[in-house]
Design a protein around this motif. Structure first.
Motif, mmCIF file in Angstrom:
data_model
loop_
_atom_site.group_PDB
_atom_site.id
_atom_site.type_symbol
_atom_site.label_atom_id
_atom_site.label_comp_id
_atom_site.label_asym_id
_atom_site.label_seq_id
_atom_site.Cartn_x
_atom_site.Cartn_y
_atom_site.Cartn_z
ATOM 1 N N GLN A 109 0.833 -1.207 0.000
ATOM 2 C CA GLN A 109 0.000 0.000 0.000
ATOM 3 C C GLN A 109 0.868 1.258 0.000
ATOM 4 O OE1 GLN A 109 -3.160 0.017 2.896
ATOM 5 N NE2 GLN A 109 -3.222 2.248 2.985
ATOM 6 N N LYS A 110 1.949 1.247 0.767
ATOM 7 C CA LYS A 110 2.838 2.411 0.790
ATOM 8 C C LYS A 110 3.490 2.643 -0.571
ATOM 9 C CE LYS A 110 3.949 2.126 5.732
ATOM 10 N NZ LYS A 110 5.028 1.886 6.726
ATOM 11 N N GLU A 145 0.857 4.263 -2.823
ATOM 12 C CA GLU A 145 0.635 5.654 -2.442
ATOM 13 C C GLU A 145 1.838 6.523 -2.788
ATOM 14 O OE1 GLU A 145 -0.229 5.296 1.669
ATOM 15 O OE2 GLU A 145 -2.375 4.862 1.382
ATOM 16 N N SER A 146 3.057 5.978 -2.666
ATOM 17 C CA SER A 146 4.257 6.755 -2.995
ATOM 18 C C SER A 146 4.326 7.052 -4.486
ATOM 19 C CB SER A 146 5.509 5.991 -2.549
ATOM 20 O OG SER A 146 5.508 5.789 -1.149
ATOM 21 N N HIS A 182 1.788 7.175 -6.494
ATOM 22 C CA HIS A 182 0.687 8.097 -6.797
ATOM 23 C C HIS A 182 1.054 9.533 -6.438
ATOM 24 C CE1 HIS A 182 -3.331 9.719 -7.166
ATOM 25 N NE2 HIS A 182 -3.318 10.079 -5.888
ATOM 26 N N SER A 183 1.645 9.713 -5.259
ATOM 27 C CA SER A 183 1.995 11.071 -4.830
ATOM 28 C C SER A 183 3.196 11.621 -5.594
ATOM 29 C CB SER A 183 2.284 11.075 -3.323
ATOM 30 O OG SER A 183 3.374 10.212 -3.024
ATOM 31 N N TRP A 217 -5.559 8.062 -10.054
ATOM 32 C CA TRP A 217 -5.350 6.703 -9.568
ATOM 33 C C TRP A 217 -5.386 5.670 -10.685
ATOM 34 C CZ3 TRP A 217 -3.005 4.484 -5.860
ATOM 35 C CH2 TRP A 217 -2.892 5.094 -4.626
ATOM 36 N N SER A 253 -2.054 5.844 -12.158
ATOM 37 C CA SER A 253 -1.052 5.470 -11.165
ATOM 38 C C SER A 253 -1.011 3.957 -10.973
ATOM 39 C CB SER A 253 -1.355 6.165 -9.836
ATOM 40 O OG SER A 253 -0.394 5.839 -8.862
ATOM 41 N N SER A 308 2.246 1.761 -11.745
ATOM 42 C CA SER A 308 2.786 0.921 -10.665
ATOM 43 C C SER A 308 2.924 -0.521 -11.120
ATOM 44 C CB SER A 308 1.872 1.002 -9.439
ATOM 45 O OG SER A 308 1.747 2.333 -8.980
ATOM 46 N N MET A 365 -7.585 -0.185 0.535
ATOM 47 C CA MET A 365 -7.664 1.239 0.230
ATOM 48 C C MET A 365 -9.053 1.650 -0.249
ATOM 49 S SD MET A 365 -3.969 1.343 -1.688
ATOM 50 C CE MET A 365 -4.177 2.941 -2.451
ATOM 51 N N CYS A 415 -8.410 5.612 0.904
ATOM 52 C CA CYS A 415 -8.019 6.569 -0.136
ATOM 53 C C CYS A 415 -9.277 7.108 -0.812
ATOM 54 C CB CYS A 415 -7.102 5.919 -1.160
ATOM 55 S SG CYS A 415 -5.491 5.483 -0.499
ATOM 56 N N ASP A 462 -9.725 9.447 -2.789
ATOM 57 C CA ASP A 462 -9.541 9.857 -4.184
ATOM 58 C C ASP A 462 -9.897 8.750 -5.165
ATOM 59 O OD1 ASP A 462 -8.725 12.300 -3.313
ATOM 60 O OD2 ASP A 462 -6.578 11.863 -3.441
#
Length: 381
Positions: free
Chosen positions: A107-108, A111-112, A114-115, A121, A124, A128, A230, A247, A249
């Motif tokens: 999950q991290k 999210e990393s 994505h940010s 998303w 992203s 990913s 998420m 999340c 978003d």
């Protein structure tokens, strides 16, 4: 609960024939003892704890002449209240929640990315998937193909060793009067040792070719459950309580016909696309022109069945999960197509093998035509 009591009521009548034998009474005693131990482990009070002289089982069960005559006790009964646990939610929280290290790390990572990229998303998730499979599984897939190529190149040498060993065993049968069973045993054991020595010499044991699966499958599982957590599609202890969307978003950063990535795809386009992509991947492997063994045919049929089963599963999970599965399958399909080109294989330093075709797609088309068209016409005729 303030008191735990035991009560056994048996009606002994010849008309109904309902009575307890000694074996049944013994079974009841065992169940009562288990219940007493369980209540004591939970810290619940029992009648035995309140009054040590009170023995509700022995005082209220009297068995005579192979018939148990149970006299009801006058002790007031209090119902046993044990908190009901939701095993689905509890099991999910134990093994698939973000607190589990691999899933939380997945999950991290999502999210990393994505940010860092600033992409919505849907993009992203696609990026990913391509990055993780390109960095982790693609090198392992190339290594696996190199191992299988070396194993294929060893087959002529293995065939020569087999013929020589057969001649030696035939000579030994005549010289030492071996029976058929012992001769077969000696041949098989010696042949296994010779093949093992060849694998060690070339450093190409076939088991190494499955190394990619030991990374690809766990990564697929961790990313799938990370996306599920998420999106908030997790079981809860009560049906009245909804799990939070970690999340938010995801609800607005979908695309095309699935703008809400937390909801299932109501059009079934993603699930059907997933099934078709998986089936296409499997059929590409089956159209290599090599004769498949019995176990390989069984595995192919199992994979075909799983591809079909994934369609209804993809229709009930959040769109982000199904979309990730589609992206991963498309990556695998593109990878298999690239590995068919001889120029790409030389670029990846894969050895040239006898089964390698210079016109792979023409050969696949002819094999598919023979398999699906001509055989179907033969069956109809």
């Amino acid at each position: 609960m303030s008191r735990l009591t035991y009560l056994c009521v048996c009606r002994c009548s010849s008309a109904s024939g309902s009575y307890f034998t000694r074996s049944k009474a013994s079974h009841v005693l065992k169940e009562f003892r288990k219940l007493h131990s369980y209540a004591r482990s939970l810290g619940l009070s029992t009648d035995r704890q309140r009054d040590p002289n009170l023995n509700p089982i022995r005082n209220h069960i009297a068995c005579t002449n192979k018939r148990a005559k149970c006299v009801s006790a006058s002790v007031p009964l209090n119902p046993l209240h044990i908190s009901k646990r939701d095993f689905s939610a509890e099991t999910y929280s134990k093994y698939f929640s973000p607190d589990v290290a691999p899933i939380g790390y997945a999950q991290k990572v999502l999210e990393s990315i994505h940010s860092t990229t600033g992409l919505p998303w849907w993009a992203s998730i696609a990026v990913s998937t391509m990055l993780l499979r390109g960095i982790v599984t693609l090198p392992l897939a190339i290594y696996s193909m190199r191992i299988m190529a070396k194993v294929e190149l060893l087959q002529p040498e293995i065939g020569k060793l087999s013929q020589e060993l057969r001649r030696e065993v035939a000579v030994a049968v005549k010289k030492f009067a071996w029976d058929t069973k012992y001769a077969r045993f000696k041949y098989n054991s010696t042949m296994r040792k010779l093949i093992k020595d060849l694998y060690i010499r070339e450093n190409c044991h076939p088991a190494k070719s499955s190394l990619v699966l030991w990374f690809q499958i766990p990564m697929w599982v961790c990313l799938s459950f990370a996306l599920r957590n998420m999106s908030g599609a997790v079981p809860t202890a009560s049906t009245d309580i909804e799990a939070p969307v970690l999340c938010p978003d995801l609800r607005t950063e979908g695309t095309l016909w699935f703008p809400d990535l937390t909801a299932p795809d109501a059009t079934w386009i993603l699930p059907v696309l997933l099934g078709l992509t998986n089936l296409l991947n499997i059929e590409m492997h089956s159209l290599t022109g090599q004769k498949a063994r019995r176990m390989q045919k069984i595995m192919m049929n199992v994979m075909r069945l799983l591809s079909v089963v994934m369609v209804p599963i993809g229709a009930v999970v959040p769109s982000c999960m199904c979309y990730y599965w589609v992206c991963s399958s498309l990556f695998g399909l593109g990878q298999n197509v690239l590995f068919k080109f001889p120029s790409v294989r030389r670029l990846l330093r894969l050895p040239r093998t006898p089964s390698e075709s210079q016109t792979p797609f023409t050969d696949m088309y002819n094999a598919a035509k023979l398999k699906y068209v001509l055989r179907a016409k033969q069956k109809d005729s």
